[in-house]
Structure formats: C-alpha cells, structure tokens
Scaffold this active site. Structure first.
Site, PDB file in Angstrom:
ATOM      1  N   MET A   1      23.782   9.444   3.164  1.00 36.82           N
ATOM      2  CA  MET A   1      23.712  10.727   3.845  1.00 36.82           C
ATOM      3  C   MET A   1      23.977  10.584   5.333  1.00 36.82           C
ATOM      4  SD  MET A   1      23.454  13.935   3.335  1.00 36.82           S
ATOM      5  CE  MET A   1      22.509  14.428   1.889  1.00 36.82           C
TER       6      MET A   1
ATOM      7  N   PHE B   1     -11.970  -7.393  13.642  1.00 42.85           N
ATOM      8  CA  PHE B   1     -10.828  -7.830  12.828  1.00 42.85           C
ATOM      9  C   PHE B   1     -10.490  -6.770  11.780  1.00 42.85           C
ATOM     10  CE2 PHE B   1      -9.287 -10.163   9.011  1.00 42.85           C
ATOM     11  CZ  PHE B   1      -8.049 -10.553   9.527  1.00 42.85           C
ATOM     12  N   GLN B   2      -9.228  -6.406  11.722  1.00 42.34           N
ATOM     13  CA  GLN B   2      -8.695  -5.405  10.799  1.00 42.34           C
ATOM     14  C   GLN B   2      -9.399  -4.057  10.937  1.00 42.34           C
ATOM     15  OE1 GLN B   2      -8.441  -7.120   6.803  1.00 42.34           O
ATOM     16  NE2 GLN B   2      -6.390  -7.885   7.284  1.00 42.34           N
TER      17      GLN B   2
ATOM     18  N   GLU C   1       0.811  -1.221   0.000  1.00 43.92           N
ATOM     19  CA  GLU C   1       0.000   0.000   0.000  1.00 43.92           C
ATOM     20  C   GLU C   1       0.843   1.269   0.000  1.00 43.92           C
ATOM     21  OE1 GLU C   1      -2.580  -3.251   1.761  1.00 43.92           O
ATOM     22  OE2 GLU C   1      -0.516  -2.544   2.105  1.00 43.92           O
TER      23      GLU C   1
ATOM     24  N   LYS D   1     -17.766  -1.088   5.306  1.00 41.33           N
ATOM     25  CA  LYS D   1     -18.169  -2.188   4.434  1.00 41.33           C
ATOM     26  C   LYS D   1     -19.682  -2.264   4.321  1.00 41.33           C
ATOM     27  CE  LYS D   1     -17.227  -7.050   3.453  1.00 41.33           C
ATOM     28  NZ  LYS D   1     -16.452  -8.258   3.851  1.00 41.33           N
TER      29      LYS D   1
END
Length: 584
Positions: free
Chosen positions: A478, A112-113, A50, A162
């Site tokens: 760096m 969940f999630q 993602e 959802k």
C-alpha cells in the site's frame, strides 16, 4: 469466604467470569499467578510475543462475541500489549488484559521491570485498574469483564502488584456490581425513533450506512428486516463486512477511500443517511466538508460521544444497534399498516445502474503473472461463506474485503481503526481457538506476516491449525501504491526483496513455515491457484502457509486520495465515473 493467595484469587476470579482461554507469557511480576493456573480449568496458550497475545485475544473476541483475555508481566511485557489495546479500543473489541506489576512498596521507585502501564494505557483503554490490595481482586475482575462487554465494548486493563498476588486473602465473588457513573444506555428514546421514521418516509434518496456496531451488537438479522421492509440500499463499512449479505441486491458494498463506486455514490448523492453503529471516520467521509452535502443524518450509536463528533446529527439516537433497529422496524411497520411508506424507486434504480456500470474488477497482469485479486476471489469461493477470514493491513486487506464474499457476521476480522500490521496471524490464532470447528484463513501481506509470524510456532505446538495466505508482492504494497501515485514512483524503503540482491527470496516463506512445524506451499501461476487452495483446505491437522507470489505492481481500486472529496473517486488509474448522463 475462602482463604487463598491473591494469585489463586485472580485465577478463581477469571474462572468465575466464564473465561476458558488466556493468551500470555509469564514473567517475574505475574509469575505467582501462573502457578495456580496449572490447576485451573482455563486453557493458557503460551504465545511467542505479548503483541501476539493481545491480537489473539482480539481475534477470539471478534469471532465469538465473548471477552478475549490476555496476560503479561510488568514493564516490557505490559508495554508490548499497548498496540493490541489501542487496536481493540479503536475497533470496540471486548478484551481484558491482566498484567503483573512490581510489589506495591516498589511502585514509583523505577524498580526492575517497572512501568506505569495504567498511565500509559489510560487513553487507549475503556477503563483500567491498579490493584495493590488482594481483597479487591475478585471485584476488580468482575468489573473489568462487565465494562469490557457492555455498552460500547472495549479493552480493560487490570494491573496487579506482585505483593497483592503473593499475599493471603479471603476470596469472595461479588454478586452485585456498583459502578457509579457507568450506566450505558441501550434502549433508544421513543421520540427519536418516531422522528427517524418520519425522515425515512419523507426522504427520496436514503441509505443505510452500517458500521461495526451492528456486528458487535449481533444485529444482522434485525438489519436484514429493516432493509427488506423499506427497500433502502445498504453500505457496510470495513468493520461491518458480513453484517449484510454481499449477495443481497440492496447491498452496494463498502464505502470510503477504497469503497465501491456504488457505495460512495450512494452516500454522496443521498438525502438521508441512516447511520447504524458507524462513526463517520475519515476513511469513509474523505474531505468532511464535501461529504454527502445534501443529506440529513440519523445517527444511532451506543456511544453518545460519537454522535455529532464528525458530522452533525439531525436525529441523534443513543442506544444499542439491535434495539434501535428493532424499534425502527416496529415504527415503520406501523406506518406501513397505516398506508404510509417511502418512495425510493427512482433512487434504487439509479444505484442499481451505477452498481452494474462500475462493478468491482481488475485487469489480469499482461505478463501472465498472478493477480492478487484472483487469489482472494478464489480463496473466498473455495473456502466459502462459513469460513473466518482475518486480514492484516494494506492492499491485501482491501482485496480481501472486496473479493471475498461475506454472507454472515463475525466471518471478517481485521484491524480497522488503528491499521495494525502484524494483526492477521495472531488474530486468526485467537479466532481458531474460539471457533475450533471453523476454517480460519489469515490473509496477510508479506510485510505484515514478517511482524508476527513467530506465532506459527504457537499454533503448531498447541494444535491450532490456521491457514495463512501470504499475498507476496515483495514490498510494502500500500505504501508502494502511494509512492506510485503521489511520489513519482520513487520507491523509498518499500522494497522487501531486491535490496538483498539476486534471485534468492529472503525469507523463503514455505521453508520458514516448515521450520515452524507447519506445511509450506507456494503458488505463482493463475493456473495453480485453485489446486493450491484446495490442497491447503485438505490439511486440517497442522497450520498451512501458502506463499502466493503475485504481481508487484497491482493496485487497489477504486480509490479516493487521502483528504480529497469522495466526488473525486477513481475506479482505475486516471479513470473517474461519470454520473452526468444518469437520470437521478
């Protein structure tokens, strides 16, 4: 009014905004939206992470000026977008992120999630929404795109439950938006323009300090007219590279921590700073108390919160950069027609002398190995000013900013404010999707590249033939430079290779590229640089990765140490410019 599911309404709404590409990954909560996406005109590009989706949306937006779109599921899918959202927020990139959320009845139950992505991202988005009623989907999407692309651009998150995606609803695209309190000012106040013009004419040492807002507003042509009308020297920040041609004699280069001596001197010794779409960030100013001590400030910005935030503005101007510059040009033209113009001859001659005396340069390694500056310089010369260059963060970013010649806007894309390692490859992917006819190079470090190189698979499978130049110094360059200068060469956890022991390269980047369906090349000799780049330029049907194995101790110069005054700039190690003999 058309009956459909919330998921169908979401996809129809994205189509109605004109969105043509979405970068994302499906998952449980967002899955209902992926079914109507199959029948949509929108091209969905399945990324491998993602974070890659978010940075790709950023690259798409930066290359095209349009809103970039990414999509993820709830919980970890949404939280993986946090870094791109923060990056887009810092760099004013127009982007809409659509995330799935657990069903409305489950919100707050630690389902969940489940993650409160709206709460998590509130400080790093321009605005965000949680939608639990499917009837609100079209209006919310319309508002999200409007907010992302108007005023100071930025990221907007739309989190949709959802249950809203699966429910039936009546789809109706809104013809008017009502956003109480959101009225970005684009036209500058005429009184402030007149006052700015007065200061410009009265000054003797003015500088045009150009920031990323000039790129975002598409004001490069107006900037050129202002600069050529007045003859005032120009500096372009890291985010504004390409806003003013590098080849123009008035251009002093990039200011700040790793800016050119001429650009830093121009700001420090100025009596008037005309700030256009810039925000006086610490990487430009160094120690704020000692920054440009003799300068008055005209500060033009579309975001009123930026004006006076870090440096007092003697003339604050709220407005879009293109409109501000256009109005200032009109005012100064009227003054010129009346016989009034500024006298900057001595100032321009002084800075031209500084620019000539302290040009950008580098020493070739004494052992005959490859200088990273040579790689970026030749890459820019061979790929040319019409190519798009995306950089990660670190030494390679600064070399790419300095040694590639930028003549046009929207050809330089990088992570400026947040400094996100792993930005280059997915951003280049997004830029190539948005501008398929352009040559797109990701100039990346070996450390940055290993954070998001899995998106090479996305590029290979989806026919997105980007080109990647890995500036491989086998270390976190760096950070290593700072350890060399400030930590007595104690290289704690910056070596990416030698801890493994032995001569084997881990990973072997050309082999890794081939495993991802790309062409892998390598180069470790100055004599082979041009031929290697030209070979990469000839391959346009698949992605190309070039492993440039450069000298590991090369450093970025000039440099102002963090927190130091810009007066303490060094153009090489222990070497400071001397302006005492110059007659200003």
């Amino acid at each position: 009014m058309t009956e459909m599911t919330g998921a169908q309404s979401l996809i129809a709404s994205l189509e109605a905004t004109g969105a043509e590409h979405v970068f994302g990954i499906p998952g449980g909560a967002i899955l209902p939206a992926y079914d109507p996406l199959m029948d949509s005109s929108i091209r969905h590009i399945l990324v491998r992470h993602e974070q890659g989706a978010g940075h790709a949306a950023q690259g798409y937006a930066a290359a095209t000026g349009r809103v970039g779109v990414c999509m993820a599921t709830s919980g970890p899918g949404a939280t993986n977008l946090v870094t791109p959202l923060a990056d887009a927020h810092m760099d004013s990139v127009p982007m809409v992120a659509v995330t799935g959320q657990v069903g409305a009845a489950a919100i707050g139950t630690d389902a969940f999630q489940e993650a409160d992505i709206r709460g998590i991202t509130m400080p790093i988005t321009k605005h965000n929404f949680l939608v639990t009623d499917p009837a609100e989907i079209p209006r919310t999407v319309a508002e999200a795109f409007h907010i992302a692309s108007t005023g100071r651009p930025g990221p907007v998150l739309v989190d949709v439950s959802k249950s809203a995606l699966t429910a039936m609803t009546s789809y109706a695209w809104p013809h008017e938006l009502h956003l109480p309190g959101y009225h970005p000012v684009t036209r500058p106040h005429s009184k402030q323009i007149r006052e700015a013009a007065r200061l410009v004419l009265e000054s003797r040492r003015p500088v045009l300090y150009v920031g990323g807002g000039v790129i975002r507003s598409g004001a490069s042509a107006e900037l050129a007219r202002l600069a050529e009308l007045t003859g005032i020297p120009v500096v372009t920040t890291l985010m504004a590279r390409g806003a003013f041609p590098d080849s123009h004699p008035q251009h002093l280069g990039m200011p700040g921590m790793h800016g050119t001596v001429a650009a830093v001197a121009g700001l420090q010794k100025s009596d008037l700073i005309i700030s256009l779409g810039a925000r006086f960030d610490d990487r430009v100013t160094g120690n704020l108390e000692s920054f440009a001590p003799g300068a008055l400030v005209i500060h033009a910005d579309i975001d009123p919160a930026e004006i006076g935030k870090n440096r007092h503005a003697d003339v604050p101007i709220v407005g879009d950069a293109r409109e501000v510059i256009s109005d200032l040009v009109v005012a100064l033209q009227a003054e010129a027609e009346a016989g009034r113009s500024g006298d900057y001859e001595a100032w321009v001659a002084f800075l031209a002398g500084v620019k000539q005396k302290y040009p950008l340069g580098y020493d070739a390694p004494s052992d005959g190995s490859l200088a990273p500056q040579l790689v970026t310089q030749r890459l820019g010369a061979i790929a040319g000013p019409d190519a798009v260059y995306c950089a990660g963060v670190g030494q390679h970013q600064m070399w790419a900013a300095h040694f590639v010649g930028y003549e046009k806007p929207n050809t330089w894309i990088n992570s400026g404010g947040l400094g996100t390692m792993g930005f280059a490859v997915p951003a280049a992917m997004g830029a190539k999707v948005g501008r398929p006819d352009a040559t797109v190079w990701a100039i990346d470090g070996d450390g940055c590249f290993q954070m998001t190189n899995q998106e090479l698979a996305t590029c290979a499978i989806n026919d997105i033939p980007i080109k990647v130049a890995i500036i491989n110094n086998e270390s976190l360059g760096m950070v290593r430079q700072w350890q060399t200068l400030f930590y007595s060469e104690r290289y704690s956890n910056t070596d990416l290779q030698r801890a493994a022991g032995g001569p084997v390269r881990i990973p072997d980047f050309p082999k890794l590229a081939e495993a991802y369906g790309c062409v892998g090349l390598s180069c470790d000799s100055p004599d082979e640089v041009d031929a290697t780049i030209e070979k990469a330029m000839e391959i346009n049907d698949v992605p190309v990765v070039v492993d440039f194995r450069v000298h590991r101790d090369a450093m970025v110069w000039p440099m102002v140490a963090a927190g130091s005054s810009n007066d303490d700039i060094k153009y090489a190690r222990d070497l400071a410019p001397d302006f005492e003999e110059d007659d200003l």
